[in-house]
Scaffold this active site. Structure first.
Site, PDB file in Angstrom:
ATOM      1  N   ARG A 157       0.842  -1.205   0.000  1.00 17.84           N
ATOM      2  CA  ARG A 157       0.000   0.000   0.000  1.00 17.84           C
ATOM      3  C   ARG A 157       0.870   1.244   0.000  1.00 17.84           C
ATOM      4  O   ARG A 157       0.555   2.239  -0.661  1.00 17.84           O
ATOM      5  CB  ARG A 157      -0.927   0.002   1.225  1.00 17.84           C
ATOM      6  CG  ARG A 157      -1.641   1.343   1.440  1.00 17.84           C
ATOM      7  CD  ARG A 157      -2.730   1.260   2.488  1.00 17.84           C
ATOM      8  NE  ARG A 157      -2.327   0.606   3.703  1.00 17.84           N
ATOM      9  CZ  ARG A 157      -1.626   1.174   4.700  1.00 17.84           C
ATOM     10  NH1 ARG A 157      -1.215   2.433   4.589  1.00 17.84           N
ATOM     11  NH2 ARG A 157      -1.334   0.496   5.778  1.00 17.84           N
ATOM     12  N   TYR A 212     -17.883  16.928 -15.226  1.00 23.41           N
ATOM     13  CA  TYR A 212     -18.323  15.545 -15.102  1.00 23.41           C
ATOM     14  C   TYR A 212     -19.271  15.371 -13.911  1.00 23.41           C
ATOM     15  O   TYR A 212     -19.008  15.877 -12.812  1.00 23.41           O
ATOM     16  CB  TYR A 212     -17.091  14.651 -14.954  1.00 23.41           C
ATOM     17  CG  TYR A 212     -17.396  13.219 -14.608  1.00 23.41           C
ATOM     18  CD1 TYR A 212     -18.275  12.458 -15.370  1.00 23.41           C
ATOM     19  CD2 TYR A 212     -16.802  12.614 -13.504  1.00 23.41           C
ATOM     20  CE1 TYR A 212     -18.553  11.143 -15.047  1.00 23.41           C
ATOM     21  CE2 TYR A 212     -17.065  11.293 -13.175  1.00 23.41           C
ATOM     22  CZ  TYR A 212     -17.946  10.568 -13.946  1.00 23.41           C
ATOM     23  OH  TYR A 212     -18.221   9.265 -13.619  1.00 23.41           O
ATOM     24  N   ASP A 268      -8.205  18.972 -14.290  1.00 19.33           N
ATOM     25  CA  ASP A 268      -8.615  17.626 -14.685  1.00 19.33           C
ATOM     26  C   ASP A 268      -8.319  17.494 -16.174  1.00 19.33           C
ATOM     27  O   ASP A 268      -9.061  17.987 -17.016  1.00 19.33           O
ATOM     28  CB  ASP A 268     -10.100  17.401 -14.395  1.00 19.33           C
ATOM     29  CG  ASP A 268     -10.553  15.982 -14.744  1.00 19.33           C
ATOM     30  OD1 ASP A 268      -9.845  15.306 -15.513  1.00 19.33           O
ATOM     31  OD2 ASP A 268     -11.611  15.550 -14.254  1.00 19.33           O
ATOM     32  N   LYS A 317      -9.357   6.091 -18.686  1.00 23.96           N
ATOM     33  CA  LYS A 317      -9.703   6.554 -20.017  1.00 23.96           C
ATOM     34  C   LYS A 317      -8.494   6.457 -20.963  1.00 23.96           C
ATOM     35  O   LYS A 317      -8.023   5.372 -21.244  1.00 23.96           O
ATOM     36  CB  LYS A 317     -10.261   7.975 -19.917  1.00 23.96           C
ATOM     37  CG  LYS A 317     -11.332   8.162 -18.825  1.00 23.96           C
ATOM     38  CD  LYS A 317     -12.490   7.200 -18.942  1.00 23.96           C
ATOM     39  CE  LYS A 317     -13.684   7.555 -18.061  1.00 23.96           C
ATOM     40  NZ  LYS A 317     -13.467   7.476 -16.613  1.00 23.96           N
TER      41      LYS A 317
END
Length: 367
Positions: A44, A96, A168, A193
């Site tokens: 992690r 978005y 973004d 994406k």
């Protein structure tokens, strides 16, 4: 960023000579003794495969640190934790729907204020800055209306008021735009994406250039634990090797389709920035979105973007479903709007498919 440079960044040194970066699945790493570490302790906190991608991506962005997260929303959530009750963020009015939903949650639960302003007008934005303003959150090409914003003046404005600029950059990718090099403080992507690019990995990315900000995010990234898995990190690094090819092809296809759609019966409005592979279409009222989606054959009716396949999304009931209807209508996200993520298929196949689906959508309405 030149295509050759991008491809080279995606390669990492390996003592075996392996061309594909190794996938380290181990969650724990042995120590020789107290106070002795290889640099890896628990996956992690740090993983060799994730680290290889993060280092490559930071170079690509022109930053010093990248943080790979479990999804695009996790990357935005990571950034939200930089702020506290009473802080105010000025946000792109069109953005978005998932980001809108998350910002609503942080506003209701933690008292962080998100104010939606039109970044097309710097005078309006400047008028909303106050003593509590901590950041700008900008989509340079907005989702889904494709409003093209030049962030450059906002880097200057932000510095004048000692606030952060968060970009973004999901639609543009580092191949078309590197905001950190231009003056942004934080750049994020839904790496699901274009970065991954094959509709087979869920991921997010946050990159910064300031050491103090990097340390803050490093602590949060490890503490929250929304870190990217080794296999998904490998898939993202694989995606970087073809990013320039995929973006160039999808952008070329989108430019041709946007021009063609200006002449097609049934399309009332073409929304396209001229860059990237994303565009939106507003159908005329006597054409049915539902019928069009039923008749497409090459394109896919799906809720994502940036992959090799052409996707058509209906924002009203998909990406922006949690936005109140009156809010959607006010923002121009109506029931005639579709968003297209143009893939890398042969252009003629995409165009012909859209034309035949449009024709049948009119026939279904008139029958």
């Amino acid at each position: 960023m030149k295509a050759t440079e991008l491809a080279q960044i995606a390669l990492t040194e390996d003592c075996t000579g392996a061309i594909a970066n190794p996938i380290y699945l181990s969650t724990a790493y042995a120590h020789q003794g107290l106070g002795q570490s290889t640099g890896y302790d628990y996956t992690r906190t740090k993983n060799p495969t994730r680290n290889a991608f993060e280092e490559a991506f930071a170079k690509l962005e022109g930053g010093i640190s990248t943080f790979a997260t479990a999804s695009g929303m996790a990357s935005i959530q990571l950034i939200c934790n930089l702020f506290q009750t009473g802080d105010e963020i000025l946000v792109s009015y069109d953005l978005y729907g998932g980001t809108f939903r998350l910002f609503q949650f942080y506003e209701q639960q933690y008292g962080i204020k998100f104010k939606y302003v039109h970044f097309e007008d710097i005078t309006e934005v400047a008028a909303h800055i106050n003593a509590n303003t901590r950041a700008f959150f900008i989509e340079p090409i907005s989702n889904p209306l494709m409003i093209d914003i030049d962030p450059a003046p906002y880097y200057i404005l932000a510095k004048q008021h000692d606030i952060l600029t968060i970009i973004d950059n999901t639609f543009l990718t580092p191949y078309l735009s590197t905001p950190l090099k231009d003056g942004a403080d934080i750049v994020l992507h839904s790496a699901t994406k274009y970065i991954g690019g094959h509709n087979d990995v869920l991921a997010g990315v946050v990159t910064v250039k300031d050491p103090e900000l990097a340390e803050q995010l490093n602590i949060l990234h490890n503490m929250i634990g929304a870190t990217l898995s080794p296999f998904d990190s490998y898939l993202l690094q694989r995606g970087l090797k073809t990013l320039h090819l995929r973006v160039e092809r999808s952008e070329e296809n989108a430019q041709r389709l946007a021009q063609r759609c200006q002449t097609l019966d049934g399309i009332a409005e073409v929304l396209y920035s001229g860059r990237t592979g994303m565009l939106s279409l507003r159908l005329q009222p006597d054409y049915s979105v539902g019928a069009l989606l039923k008749h497409i054959q090459v394109c896919r009716f799906a809720e994502s973007l940036g992959g090799t396949e052409t996707f058509i999304t209906f924002p009203y009931t998909q990406t922006h479903v949690d936005m109140p209807d009156e809010e959607k209508d006010q923002r121009g996200i109506d029931q005639h709007l579709i968003r297209l993520s143009i893939g890398v298929e042969a252009y003629e196949d995409i165009e012909n498919d859209l034309i035949q689906a449009l024709q049948k959508s009119r026939e279904d309405v008139t029958v």
